[in-house]
Scaffold this active site. Structure first.
Site, PDB file in Angstrom:
ATOM      1  N   SER A 173      -0.847 -75.768  23.037  1.00  0.00           N
ATOM      2  CA  SER A 173      -1.713 -74.552  22.855  1.00  0.00           C
ATOM      3  C   SER A 173      -2.522 -74.818  21.635  1.00  0.00           C
ATOM      4  O   SER A 173      -3.904 -74.052  21.566  1.00  0.00           O
ATOM      5  CB  SER A 173      -0.954 -73.286  22.677  1.00  0.00           C
ATOM      6  OG  SER A 173      -0.017 -73.119  23.518  1.00  0.00           O
ATOM      7  N   HIS A 226      -0.834 -73.263  29.080  1.00  0.00           N
ATOM      8  CA  HIS A 226      -1.337 -74.305  29.858  1.00  0.00           C
ATOM      9  C   HIS A 226      -0.597 -74.849  30.879  1.00  0.00           C
ATOM     10  O   HIS A 226       0.687 -74.373  31.249  1.00  0.00           O
ATOM     11  CB  HIS A 226      -1.535 -75.322  28.818  1.00  0.00           C
ATOM     12  CG  HIS A 226      -0.774 -75.783  27.720  1.00  0.00           C
ATOM     13  ND1 HIS A 226       0.404 -76.232  28.527  1.00  0.00           N
ATOM     14  CD2 HIS A 226      -0.179 -75.715  26.645  1.00  0.00           C
ATOM     15  CE1 HIS A 226       1.480 -76.654  27.471  1.00  0.00           C
ATOM     16  NE2 HIS A 226       0.808 -76.102  26.354  1.00  0.00           N
ATOM     17  N   GLN A 268      13.652 -79.437  19.330  1.00  0.00           N
ATOM     18  CA  GLN A 268      14.002 -77.954  19.556  1.00  0.00           C
ATOM     19  C   GLN A 268      14.746 -77.974  20.648  1.00  0.00           C
ATOM     20  O   GLN A 268      15.941 -77.244  20.549  1.00  0.00           O
ATOM     21  CB  GLN A 268      12.600 -77.409  20.003  1.00  0.00           C
ATOM     22  CG  GLN A 268      12.815 -75.958  20.703  1.00  0.00           C
ATOM     23  CD  GLN A 268      11.363 -75.276  20.708  1.00  0.00           C
ATOM     24  OE1 GLN A 268      10.801 -74.962  19.956  1.00  0.00           O
ATOM     25  NE2 GLN A 268      11.058 -75.319  22.110  1.00  0.00           N
ATOM     26  N   MET A 289       5.081 -69.066  23.470  1.00  0.00           N
ATOM     27  CA  MET A 289       4.459 -68.077  22.461  1.00  0.00           C
ATOM     28  C   MET A 289       2.883 -67.849  23.236  1.00  0.00           C
ATOM     29  O   MET A 289       2.009 -67.460  22.402  1.00  0.00           O
ATOM     30  CB  MET A 289       4.233 -68.881  21.145  1.00  0.00           C
ATOM     31  CG  MET A 289       5.652 -69.037  20.683  1.00  0.00           C
ATOM     32  SD  MET A 289       5.577 -69.393  18.959  1.00  0.00           S
ATOM     33  CE  MET A 289       4.793 -70.914  18.655  1.00  0.00           C
ATOM     34  N   GLY A 290       2.906 -68.114  24.364  1.00  0.00           N
ATOM     35  CA  GLY A 290       1.479 -67.861  25.131  1.00  0.00           C
ATOM     36  C   GLY A 290       0.302 -68.901  25.017  1.00  0.00           C
ATOM     37  O   GLY A 290       0.692 -69.977  24.529  1.00  0.00           O
ATOM     38  N   GLY A 298       1.506 -77.214  30.961  1.00  0.00           N
ATOM     39  CA  GLY A 298       2.901 -77.352  30.511  1.00  0.00           C
ATOM     40  C   GLY A 298       3.743 -76.138  30.716  1.00  0.00           C
ATOM     41  O   GLY A 298       4.888 -76.272  31.356  1.00  0.00           O
ATOM     42  N   HIS A 299       3.314 -75.132  30.242  1.00  0.00           N
ATOM     43  CA  HIS A 299       4.079 -73.847  30.467  1.00  0.00           C
ATOM     44  C   HIS A 299       4.212 -73.590  31.956  1.00  0.00           C
ATOM     45  O   HIS A 299       5.193 -73.111  32.657  1.00  0.00           O
ATOM     46  CB  HIS A 299       3.250 -72.706  29.820  1.00  0.00           C
ATOM     47  CG  HIS A 299       3.171 -72.963  28.257  1.00  0.00           C
ATOM     48  ND1 HIS A 299       1.980 -72.958  27.773  1.00  0.00           N
ATOM     49  CD2 HIS A 299       4.267 -72.813  27.446  1.00  0.00           C
ATOM     50  CE1 HIS A 299       2.049 -73.033  26.447  1.00  0.00           C
ATOM     51  NE2 HIS A 299       3.381 -73.025  26.198  1.00  0.00           N
ATOM     52  N   ASP A 336       8.990 -80.729  22.869  1.00  0.00           N
ATOM     53  CA  ASP A 336       9.561 -80.217  21.636  1.00  0.00           C
ATOM     54  C   ASP A 336      10.865 -80.699  21.638  1.00  0.00           C
ATOM     55  O   ASP A 336      12.114 -80.139  21.925  1.00  0.00           O
ATOM     56  CB  ASP A 336       9.611 -78.851  21.551  1.00  0.00           C
ATOM     57  CG  ASP A 336       8.214 -78.176  21.731  1.00  0.00           C
ATOM     58  OD1 ASP A 336       7.812 -77.894  20.402  1.00  0.00           O
ATOM     59  OD2 ASP A 336       7.633 -77.849  22.467  1.00  0.00           O
TER      60      ASP A 336
END
Ligand code: AMP
Length: 284
Positions: A188, A34, A155, A30-31, A36-37, A152
């Site tokens: 985020s 950081h 998730q 979702m932008g 982690g992404h 997550d």
């Protein structure tokens, strides 16, 4: 890096790669990216020929409108970060592109009790929205690998069930939680933390780590009581803290009886809701 905001343009590009036998790894986000992404992108580049990242703030997974409105949107900076991470393709569609028939289409997958416990108890509808967007994005990208984060936990557990149920030909790959130097899980939402609260937010990871260290020694109820005290100090308010079986996500009583054990929590840090988890024992 190539950027696309429409499905036909993205699919045209992907088709070329697929026709040449290239494998695709896809990391939906979702932008407000950081480290982690970025770790997701690094992993994508490691295991596949082409890395694809999507940035889409999915309205259907927010149960509180204010949280959706306040969600950081930083496309320009995110693009730069992805470029630096050598991401091959960025997909940043708008809402009409993802949901041409509106957002009320529902989902054709029963999340079962996984959609009622832990996160779901406090964020009703969240996982239905998440499943809706992940199904749609998988349909659009049709990747060989889907890269998601351990952060997550519930998730990715649900997404694996979705993949199994729909017999989707994509392998789910999970990367460990990226943390700030004090242990706070990257998110985020962290940029919205009050400065004073941010300085104390390492309490979450400290508590999880303590439980992991003690779980073979102390009993589960005592550890939960300890956590409840730790995570309700000062500006922190614990929403849930559970020691669960990593497969069923059901609370455990005896550590020894389970091959896969994870501690999951959600804590309000002032106005910001943070989630975190730690794996105590992982099945091979
Ligand atoms: P989000 O943009 O928050 O929806 O997250 C997109 C993906 O990044 C999800 O698969 C998350 O689990 C993953 N992710 C978010 N934060 C972290 C983190 N600190 N470490 C690892 N993965 C993360």
């Amino acid at each position: 890096m190539k950027s696309y905001s429409t499905i036909p343009n993205l699919q045209k590009a992907l088709q070329k790669f697929k026709a040449n036998g290239k494998s695709i790894a896809f990391a939906p986000t979702m932008g407000a990216l950081h480290q982690g992404h970025i770790a997701l992108i690094n992993r994508a580049n490691e295991i596949a020929d082409i890395s694809v990242c999507s940035i889409f703030v999915n309205p259907t997974q927010f149960n509180v409108k204010e949280d959706l409105d306040k969600y950081p949107r930083l496309l320009e900076g995110d693009s730069k970060k992805l470029e630096e991470a050598q991401c091959d393709i960025l997909f940043h569609p708008d809402e009409d592109e993802v949901y041409p028939d509106g957002t009320d289409q529902g989902i054709d997958f029963d999340i079962g009790y996984y959609g009622e416990i832990l996160e779901a108890e406090f964020r009703p509808g969240h996982f239905e929205g998440m499943v809706q967007v992940v199904s749609r994005l998988l349909d659009i990208v049709q990747p060989d690998f889907l890269i998601m984060g351990q952060k997550d936990f519930q998730q990715f557990t649900i997404v694996q069930k979705l993949i199994d149920f729909k017999k989707i030909n994509t392998k789910l790959d999970i990367i460990p939680i990226a943390r700030e130097s004090d242990g706070l899980a990257m998110s985020s939402r962290n940029i919205r933390l009050d400065k004073g609260i941010r300085l104390k937010a390492d309490i979450i990871h400290q508590t999880l780590s303590y439980v992991k260290r003690r779980i073979e020694i102390d009993n589960v109820d005592d550890l939960k009581m300890y956590a409840e005290k730790q995570l309700n100090e000062g500006p922190f308010r614990m929403e849930y803290f559970e020691i669960v079986d990593g497969f069923t996500l059901q609370p455990i009583e005896e550590y020894e009886d389970h091959g896969y054990v994870v501690v999951v929590t959600a804590v309000w840090a002032g106005e910001i809701r943070l989630i975190d988890n730690i794996i105590c024992k992982k099945a091979l």
